[in-house]
Design a protein around this motif. Sequence first.
Motif, short mmCIF file in Angstrom:
data_model
loop_
_atom_site.label_atom_id
_atom_site.label_comp_id
_atom_site.label_asym_id
_atom_site.label_seq_id
_atom_site.Cartn_x
_atom_site.Cartn_y
_atom_site.Cartn_z
N ASP A 220 0.82 -1.21 0.00
CA ASP A 220 0.00 0.00 0.00
C ASP A 220 0.86 1.26 0.00
OD1 ASP A 220 -2.32 -1.43 -0.23
OD2 ASP A 220 -3.14 -0.86 1.72
N LEU A 221 1.72 1.34 -1.00
CA LEU A 221 2.47 2.57 -1.20
C LEU A 221 1.58 3.68 -1.73
CD1 LEU A 221 4.61 0.08 -1.64
CD2 LEU A 221 6.13 1.99 -2.14
N THR A 222 0.47 3.31 -2.37
CA THR A 222 -0.42 4.27 -2.98
C THR A 222 -1.81 4.19 -2.37
OG1 THR A 222 -1.21 2.78 -4.72
CG2 THR A 222 0.84 3.98 -5.16
N GLN A 223 -2.63 5.17 -2.70
CA GLN A 223 -4.02 5.14 -2.26
C GLN A 223 -4.90 4.37 -3.25
OE1 GLN A 223 -5.81 5.25 0.53
NE2 GLN A 223 -5.45 7.44 0.91
N TYR A 224 -4.77 4.69 -4.55
CA TYR A 224 -5.63 4.04 -5.54
C TYR A 224 -4.87 3.64 -6.81
CZ TYR A 224 -9.34 5.82 -2.54
OH TYR A 224 -10.13 6.09 -1.46
N ALA A 225 -3.57 3.36 -6.68
CA ALA A 225 -2.76 2.83 -7.79
C ALA A 225 -2.71 3.75 -8.99
CB ALA A 225 -3.27 1.44 -8.21
N LEU A 226 -2.71 5.05 -8.75
CA LEU A 226 -2.58 6.02 -9.84
C LEU A 226 -1.11 6.32 -10.11
CD1 LEU A 226 -5.40 8.48 -8.77
CD2 LEU A 226 -5.30 7.27 -10.96
N GLU A 227 -0.81 6.62 -11.36
CA GLU A 227 0.56 6.90 -11.76
C GLU A 227 1.21 7.98 -10.89
OE1 GLU A 227 4.07 6.45 -13.99
OE2 GLU A 227 2.27 5.21 -13.98
N PRO A 228 0.56 9.14 -10.65
CA PRO A 228 1.24 10.15 -9.82
C PRO A 228 1.48 9.68 -8.38
CG PRO A 228 -1.00 10.83 -10.37
CD PRO A 228 -0.69 9.65 -11.23
N GLU A 229 0.67 8.74 -7.88
CA GLU A 229 0.91 8.22 -6.53
C GLU A 229 2.15 7.35 -6.50
OE1 GLU A 229 -3.77 8.24 -5.09
OE2 GLU A 229 -2.89 6.39 -5.88
N PHE A 230 2.34 6.53 -7.52
CA PHE A 230 3.56 5.73 -7.59
C PHE A 230 4.80 6.64 -7.72
CE2 PHE A 230 0.66 2.25 -8.88
CZ PHE A 230 1.12 1.27 -8.02
N GLY B 261 0.92 -3.56 -15.14
CA GLY B 261 2.10 -3.73 -14.30
C GLY B 261 2.63 -2.44 -13.73
N ARG B 262 1.73 -1.58 -13.29
CA ARG B 262 2.15 -0.25 -12.82
C ARG B 262 3.09 -0.35 -11.62
NH1 ARG B 262 -2.84 3.36 -12.81
NH2 ARG B 262 -2.56 3.00 -15.04
N PHE B 263 2.80 -1.23 -10.68
CA PHE B 263 3.68 -1.39 -9.51
C PHE B 263 5.07 -1.84 -9.95
CE2 PHE B 263 5.69 -3.81 -6.16
CZ PHE B 263 5.53 -2.99 -5.05
N ALA B 264 5.12 -2.87 -10.79
CA ALA B 264 6.43 -3.40 -11.23
C ALA B 264 7.20 -2.38 -12.07
CB ALA B 264 6.22 -4.69 -12.02
N ARG B 265 6.49 -1.53 -12.78
CA ARG B 265 7.18 -0.53 -13.59
C ARG B 265 7.97 0.44 -12.72
NH1 ARG B 265 3.07 0.85 -16.43
NH2 ARG B 265 2.58 2.93 -15.67
N HIS B 266 7.47 0.71 -11.53
CA HIS B 266 8.16 1.63 -10.62
C HIS B 266 9.06 0.92 -9.62
CE1 HIS B 266 6.20 5.42 -11.78
NE2 HIS B 266 5.17 4.66 -12.08
#
Length: 293
Positions: free
Chosen positions: A69-79, A114-119
């Motif tokens: 839970d690094l992010t609130q809603y898995a948005l790009e700016p949150e990552f 794969g937004r999490f893995a991309r970051h």
Amino acid sequence: MRFLHCSDVHMTADYASLPLRPLGWRRWIAMFEQWGGRRKAFAHAPETFATIARESLRPGVDHLIVSGDLTQYALEPEFVLARQALGALAEDPRRCTVIPGNHDVFTPGSHRTGRFARHFGQLLESDLPEHRREGAFPFVRLVGTEAAVVGLSSARVPPMPGIAHGYIGPAQLEGLAEVVKDPRLAGRALLVVVHHAPFTAKGRADHRFHGLKDAQALLALLPGPRFAVLHGHIHRRYHHPATPERPHVFSAGSSTQAGREGYWLIEVKDGRVLGGHQRVPGEETPEPAALHA
């Protein structure tokens, strides 16, 4: 050795500035949480998380672990905010381990792309990749000569907001069983990181729409003080000591939530987990509080 364990930092985008349609219906529903106080509770999350990251680089701290839970809603700016807060640690698997939480795969699109893995994919590297069974998991990170960190993923795309249970699954559990038996890890403490909680602060199973469905199967693989399970998901910090039948269990709570900021410093010596110290980010005390054995 000391491991800094934090969780549920919940970087939060400025939703009012984002186009409504691309957010999707799941985030529209979930925004009631923001109006209910989450936005205020995590308004200072970037600064607090950056402070925690810096404190993990102090002498005497060997490794930073973030249990999802690094992010609130898995948005790009949150990552982007989460990665910026980690600084150079975001590129250093020797010093940092991160796993996803359910909020990091909040929508099918965020998971599919794969937004999490991309970051943070570089922090999912494994020193024993032959034990992987489901994508990157479980991965093994050797830390010094006394310990290893094992990353699991219990984060699944929720069918709708409000349903937030997780499960590890038989493939990852089979891989974990092989990790535990691996002779190359003999004599090392194993710190197993998963997002969902095996049980609550009262030692009970979490409720069906929030808990870890295969918690008992996980705990059965990890008997005694050689092992610890590190998790988040429940926004309360607590520790259940190991018994001969089960591992230590550490909940890092929500490390950046206003009024509940904090993390664990977990002590490992001679291939065993001794316990942990609770700390508040920004404290100036040179030594942590008394050990929770």
